[in-house]
Design a protein around this motif. Structure first.
Motif, PDB file in Angstrom:
ATOM      1  N   ILE A  91      -1.952  24.507 -25.273  1.00 34.90           N
ATOM      2  CA  ILE A  91      -1.982  23.147 -25.361  1.00 34.90           C
ATOM      3  C   ILE A  91      -1.350  22.782 -26.582  1.00 34.90           C
ATOM      4  N   GLN A  92      -0.910  23.318 -27.590  1.00 37.92           N
ATOM      5  CA  GLN A  92       0.153  23.051 -28.737  1.00 37.92           C
ATOM      6  C   GLN A  92       1.326  22.584 -28.110  1.00 37.92           C
ATOM      7  N   GLY A  93       1.762  23.822 -27.204  1.00 40.88           N
ATOM      8  CA  GLY A  93       3.106  23.634 -26.600  1.00 40.88           C
ATOM      9  C   GLY A  93       3.316  22.405 -25.754  1.00 40.88           C
ATOM     10  N   LEU A  94       2.178  22.071 -24.897  1.00 42.60           N
ATOM     11  CA  LEU A  94       2.121  20.992 -24.049  1.00 42.60           C
ATOM     12  C   LEU A  94       2.305  19.661 -24.748  1.00 42.60           C
ATOM     13  N   ARG A  95       1.545  19.610 -25.879  1.00 42.12           N
ATOM     14  CA  ARG A  95       1.648  18.310 -26.798  1.00 42.12           C
ATOM     15  C   ARG A  95       3.074  18.195 -27.261  1.00 42.12           C
ATOM     16  N   GLN A  96       3.692  19.271 -27.586  1.00 39.97           N
ATOM     17  CA  GLN A  96       5.132  19.098 -28.388  1.00 39.97           C
ATOM     18  C   GLN A  96       6.001  18.929 -27.002  1.00 39.97           C
ATOM     19  N   ARG A  97       5.876  19.290 -26.111  1.00 44.50           N
ATOM     20  CA  ARG A  97       7.139  19.138 -25.021  1.00 44.50           C
ATOM     21  C   ARG A  97       6.825  17.689 -24.300  1.00 44.50           C
ATOM     22  N   THR A  98       5.607  16.965 -24.186  1.00 41.85           N
ATOM     23  CA  THR A  98       5.366  15.873 -23.651  1.00 41.85           C
ATOM     24  C   THR A  98       5.131  14.615 -24.570  1.00 41.85           C
TER      25      THR A  98
END
Length: 166
Positions: free
Chosen positions: A110-117
């Motif tokens: 979830i942290q990675g998806l927030r950063q990527r998007t």
């Protein structure tokens, strides 16, 4: 609507559901089900207030190659691509079906998806998450108090692969 899970599940579907209450705008829920990313998926889910997206266990290649796609599931790159291409973006995005066969990566994904998007309105779905519709308030897992999703903190499980705290 039909989705693309593969020949093992030829009838796989996603859902677009409109909740209607007289005198209020419709509340639209989009649900990906088990699918890979495909042309037309974004069109089916554009304009949703709430998106429920399945992710599954990411392939190792997804962390180093943004073009790597899973064959039967959205995976990390498919969910990323879906969120990036939705316009308008959903008010809230719940990501679920974390396979966790290798490790429990829910919070990190979830942290990675927030950063990527660039979308901070992404939460992990699962047991223990109680969402109120249409307010999109999440009930605290300790006291039951409704809290706006953007004010939440996510607590890790107290035992391996257990429910998260909200």
């Amino acid at each position: 609507f039909p989705v693309q899970h593969g020949p093992d599940v030829p009838g796989a579907v996603g859902i677009r559901l409109s909740l209607h209450e007289e005198g209020r705008p419709d509340f639209i829920i989009g649900y990906t089900g088990d699918t890979r990313f495909f042309d037309g998926l974004v069109d089916r889910l554009n304009g949703c207030d709430l998106l429920l997206a399945h992710i599954s266990q990411p392939d190792n290649e997804e962390f180093t190659d943004p073009d790597h796609e899973k064959e039967k599931h959205l995976g990390y790159n498919g969910v990323t691509k879906l969120i990036q291409q939705l316009d308008p973006k959903p008010k809230l995005i719940l990501v679920g079906e974390f396979w966790a066969g290798l490790a429990d990566l829910r919070i990190e994904l979830i942290q990675g998806l927030r950063q990527r998007t660039g979308a901070n309105n992404i939460l992990p779905a699962g047991l223990g998450l109680h969402l109120r519709i249409p307010s999109l308030e999440v009930e605290c897992t300790e006291c039951g108090r409704p809290t706006n999703y953007d004010q939440l903190r996510i607590a890790p499980p107290t035992f391996p692969f257990g429910p998260l705290g909200f």
